[in-house]
Every structure is written in structure tokens, then in C-alpha cells.
Design an enzyme around this catalytic site. Structure first.
Site, PDB file in Angstrom:
ATOM      1  N   LYS A  64       0.838  -1.194   0.000  1.00  0.00           N
ATOM      2  CA  LYS A  64       0.000   0.000   0.000  1.00  0.00           C
ATOM      3  C   LYS A  64       0.873   1.245   0.000  1.00  0.00           C
ATOM      4  O   LYS A  64       1.693   1.420   0.887  1.00  0.00           O
ATOM      5  CB  LYS A  64      -0.914  -0.008   1.234  1.00  0.00           C
ATOM      6  CG  LYS A  64      -1.856  -1.203   1.251  1.00  0.00           C
ATOM      7  CD  LYS A  64      -2.643  -1.274   2.545  1.00  0.00           C
ATOM      8  CE  LYS A  64      -1.764  -1.614   3.726  1.00  0.00           C
ATOM      9  NZ  LYS A  64      -2.536  -1.844   4.979  1.00  0.00           N
ATOM     10  N   THR A  80      -7.923   9.184  10.067  1.00  0.00           N
ATOM     11  CA  THR A  80      -7.494   8.023   9.288  1.00  0.00           C
ATOM     12  C   THR A  80      -7.403   6.764  10.139  1.00  0.00           C
ATOM     13  O   THR A  80      -6.860   5.758   9.698  1.00  0.00           O
ATOM     14  CB  THR A  80      -6.099   8.290   8.678  1.00  0.00           C
ATOM     15  OG1 THR A  80      -5.199   8.583   9.764  1.00  0.00           O
ATOM     16  CG2 THR A  80      -6.120   9.458   7.714  1.00  0.00           C
ATOM     17  N   GLY A 109      -7.786   3.409  11.488  1.00  0.00           N
ATOM     18  CA  GLY A 109      -8.387   2.160  11.005  1.00  0.00           C
ATOM     19  C   GLY A 109      -8.403   2.004   9.492  1.00  0.00           C
ATOM     20  O   GLY A 109      -9.044   1.093   8.967  1.00  0.00           O
ATOM     21  N   THR A 110      -7.676   2.865   8.784  1.00  0.00           N
ATOM     22  CA  THR A 110      -7.678   2.788   7.312  1.00  0.00           C
ATOM     23  C   THR A 110      -7.190   1.423   6.820  1.00  0.00           C
ATOM     24  O   THR A 110      -7.812   0.810   5.948  1.00  0.00           O
ATOM     25  CB  THR A 110      -6.782   3.899   6.711  1.00  0.00           C
ATOM     26  OG1 THR A 110      -7.203   5.149   7.257  1.00  0.00           O
ATOM     27  CG2 THR A 110      -6.902   3.949   5.205  1.00  0.00           C
ATOM     28  N   GLY A 111      -6.083   0.941   7.405  1.00  0.00           N
ATOM     29  CA  GLY A 111      -5.508  -0.338   6.963  1.00  0.00           C
ATOM     30  C   GLY A 111      -6.435  -1.508   7.251  1.00  0.00           C
ATOM     31  O   GLY A 111      -6.631  -2.389   6.404  1.00  0.00           O
ATOM     32  N   CYS A 112      -7.022  -1.492   8.443  1.00  0.00           N
ATOM     33  CA  CYS A 112      -7.954  -2.571   8.829  1.00  0.00           C
ATOM     34  C   CYS A 112      -9.151  -2.579   7.883  1.00  0.00           C
ATOM     35  O   CYS A 112      -9.584  -3.638   7.409  1.00  0.00           O
ATOM     36  CB  CYS A 112      -8.476  -2.360  10.252  1.00  0.00           C
ATOM     37  SG  CYS A 112      -7.188  -2.205  11.499  1.00  0.00           S
TER      38      CYS A 112
HETATM   39  O1  PXL Z   1      -4.829  -0.118  12.252  1.00  0.00           O
HETATM   40  C1  PXL Z   1      -3.980  -0.969  12.937  1.00  0.00           C
HETATM   41  C2  PXL Z   1      -4.610  -1.513  14.175  1.00  0.00           C
HETATM   42  C3  PXL Z   1      -4.915  -2.843  14.249  1.00  0.00           C
HETATM   43  N1  PXL Z   1      -5.439  -3.427  15.343  1.00  0.00           N
HETATM   44  C4  PXL Z   1      -5.735  -2.689  16.422  1.00  0.00           C
HETATM   45  C5  PXL Z   1      -5.465  -1.333  16.417  1.00  0.00           C
HETATM   46  C6  PXL Z   1      -4.887  -0.710  15.269  1.00  0.00           C
HETATM   47  C7  PXL Z   1      -4.622   0.705  15.242  1.00  0.00           C
HETATM   48  O2  PXL Z   1      -4.813   1.462  16.141  1.00  0.00           O
HETATM   49  O3  PXL Z   1      -5.772  -0.607  17.498  1.00  0.00           O
HETATM   50  C8  PXL Z   1      -6.319  -3.344  17.615  1.00  0.00           C
END
Ligand code: PXL
Length: 261
Positions: A175, A206, A208-211
Site C-alpha cells: 500500500k 485516518t 483504522g484505514t488499513g484494517c
Molecule cells: O490499524 C492498525 C490496528 C490494528 N489493530 C488494532 C489497532 C490498530 C490501530 O490502532 O488498534 C487493535
């Protein structure tokens, strides 16, 4: 298409609901997929900071996994924050017999830089879990940790993707969200390189963008969509979700997970 597509997230808890397994479940639901979750670690966090992290014992993680998979159907799964090498090893043993695609989002740190994976666990992730992955979705920092290379432009992204392919995942999506200019992601799969571009969206929200991105891909795979379509859907979903973020909290707030992408 399954009559009720089902997806599983194996991830950490973000009680603020913007990232981690909470974001994954919301995204699965929004994409019309029944969501299940296996908790790997608890964070104490809000939009301002991660205050604490507690990683579950590996036996609790594998027991959750066994309980679900011995009973319910599952059409795709993803991993998020996994905490340490022992948890990864437990999941990796079971992942060898998954009969559905596994997306590995190699989360190493939270939005605010709090470690969500031990240093030694990076090697375990590569050696034990990557061989069972259908897709891995590192960002630039994670690609650098995984390869030991500097990955800051498209040429390096292609080299890094080819390097990570040697660890066994069928497809690698790096990414480029943190590149200068537009957000360009690079997919390496089946010996081919493909680029996915989207406009850069300027926002402080932003979290949680990756999740969210890897969860949309997993939901689409659970619906038997081809990988390239799943990636396009995920990019559109994330762009819209960033553009209309609800500005919740006093720090870096969550995306708008109600979009249709
Ligand atoms: O976005 C990565 C991530 C994954 N998992 C948990 C998170 C975060 C970012 O804060 O808290 C539990």
C-alpha cells in the site's frame, strides 16, 4: 456466491471501534457478509492514544479458532494485530488446513506508533504464516521491516513485493498510501505487477484505514469475487470512507464505515 457469505477476522480489539476487529466486523456487515472474530489482544485506546496492550495466551486464541471452525462455515479470513510469535505460531499451524483464502495484514503498530507485534515476531510471521496466505497487505513501513529494504518509491515497491513473494504468499499488495502524491498500491501476483491508483484525501481522521482496507478485500473474497475486483472495491470504499469521516473524538478519528464503496 454462498447463500450467506461468512468471513472471519483474527485481530486485536480497539474499544473505540475504529480499527481492529471492531472495524473488521462493521465492514463485513456493511459489505453483506456475516462476520466472526477471534480476539488476539486487547488494547486500551481512544482516538487520542493507545494506553495499554494485553496479548492473550496462544491457547485462548487457538481455542476460539477451533470453536468457530468446528461449527460454522467460513469463506475467507483475515489477520490483523497478532501480538507475539507464540500467537502467530498457533494460528499458522491451523492456517495450513484453511480451505478458504487468508488475507494477512501484517499490522506492526497502531496509528500512534504503539507496537502491536514483537520485533522477533516479524520473522515468525514471514516463516510460519506467510506460506498459508493468499494475500498479504503491508504498508511501506511494514514492507521495510519485512524485507530490510528501503521502500519509498514504486521501483522499490516492486523489488520488495518480489522479495516477499519468496516467503510464500500467493499475492502481495504493497500500500503506497504514505508515498508523496497520489496513493498508488502495487499488486504482485502470478508473476505480474499491477498498479491501483486513487486520489490522496487530506484528512486527520485516518484511524483504522488499513484494517478497513483489508476487511473489504476479505469480505469480497468471501463472496467469491476475484482479487483485482476486491482490491478495486476496497480502494473505492476507503476513499469514500475517508472523505466522509464523521470527526468523532478529539484525536485521529475513525472513517465513515457506512459508505457503499
Ligand atoms: O490499524 C492498525 C490496528 C490494528 N489493530 C488494532 C489497532 C490498530 C490501530 O490502532 O488498534 C487493535
Amino acid at each position: 456466491m454462498h447463500s450467506m457469505p461468512v468471513a472471519l477476522t483474527i485481530a486485536g480489539s480497539d474499544p473505540s471501534g475504529g480499527a481492529g476487529l471492531q472495524a473488521d466486523l462493521k465492514v463485513f456487515h456493511q459489505r453483506g457478509v456475516y462476520g466472526m472474530s477471534v480476539v488476539t489482544l486487547l488494547t486500551v485506546q481512544n482516538t487520542r492514544a493507545v494506553q495499554n496492550v494485553f496479548v492473550l495466551g496462544p491457547e485462548m486464541v487457538s481455542a476460539q479458532l477451533d470453536a468457530l471452525l468446528s461449527d460454522l462455515p467460513c469463506h475467507a479470513a483475515k489477520t490483523g494485530a497478532l501480538g507475539n510469535a507464540r500467537v502467530i505460531s498457533e494460528i499458522a499451524v491451523r492456517a495450513k488446513s484453511f480451505r478458504f483464502p487468508l488475507v494477512v495484514d501484517p499490522v506492526m503498530a497502531s496509528q500512534h506508533g504503539q507496537a502491536l507485534l514483537d520485533r522477533e515476531a516479524v520473522t515468525t510471521l514471514k516463516k510460519e504464516l506467510f506460506p498459508s496466505a493468499f494475500l498479504i497487505t503491508p504498508n511501506l513501513d511494514e514492507a521495510e521491516s519485512l524485507t530490510g529494504m528501503k521502500v519509498r518509491d514504486l521501483t522499490a515497491m516492486e523489488k520488495a513485493a518480489k522479495c516477499m513473494a519468496q516467503d510464500g504468499p500467493q499475492a502481495i499488495l504493497i500500500k503506497g498510501g504514505h508515498l508523496e502524491g497520489d496513493a498508488v498500491d502495487l499488486l504482485y501476483a502470478g508473476g505480474k505487477v499491477q498498479l491501483f491508483e486513487s486520489r490522496r484525501i487530506k484528512t486527520a481522521h485516518t484511524h483504522g484505514t488499513g484494517c478497513t482496507f483489508s476487511a473489504v478485500i476479505t469480505a469480497e473474497l468471501a463472496k467469491s469475487k476475484p482479487l483485482e475486483r476486491a482490491i478495486q472495491t476496497a480502494k473505492a470504499f476507503v476513499s469514500q470512507a475517508l472523505e466522509s469521516s464523521p470527526k468523532l473524538g478529539q484525536g485521529e478519528g475513525p472513517l465513515n464505515l457506512f459508505v457503499n464503496g
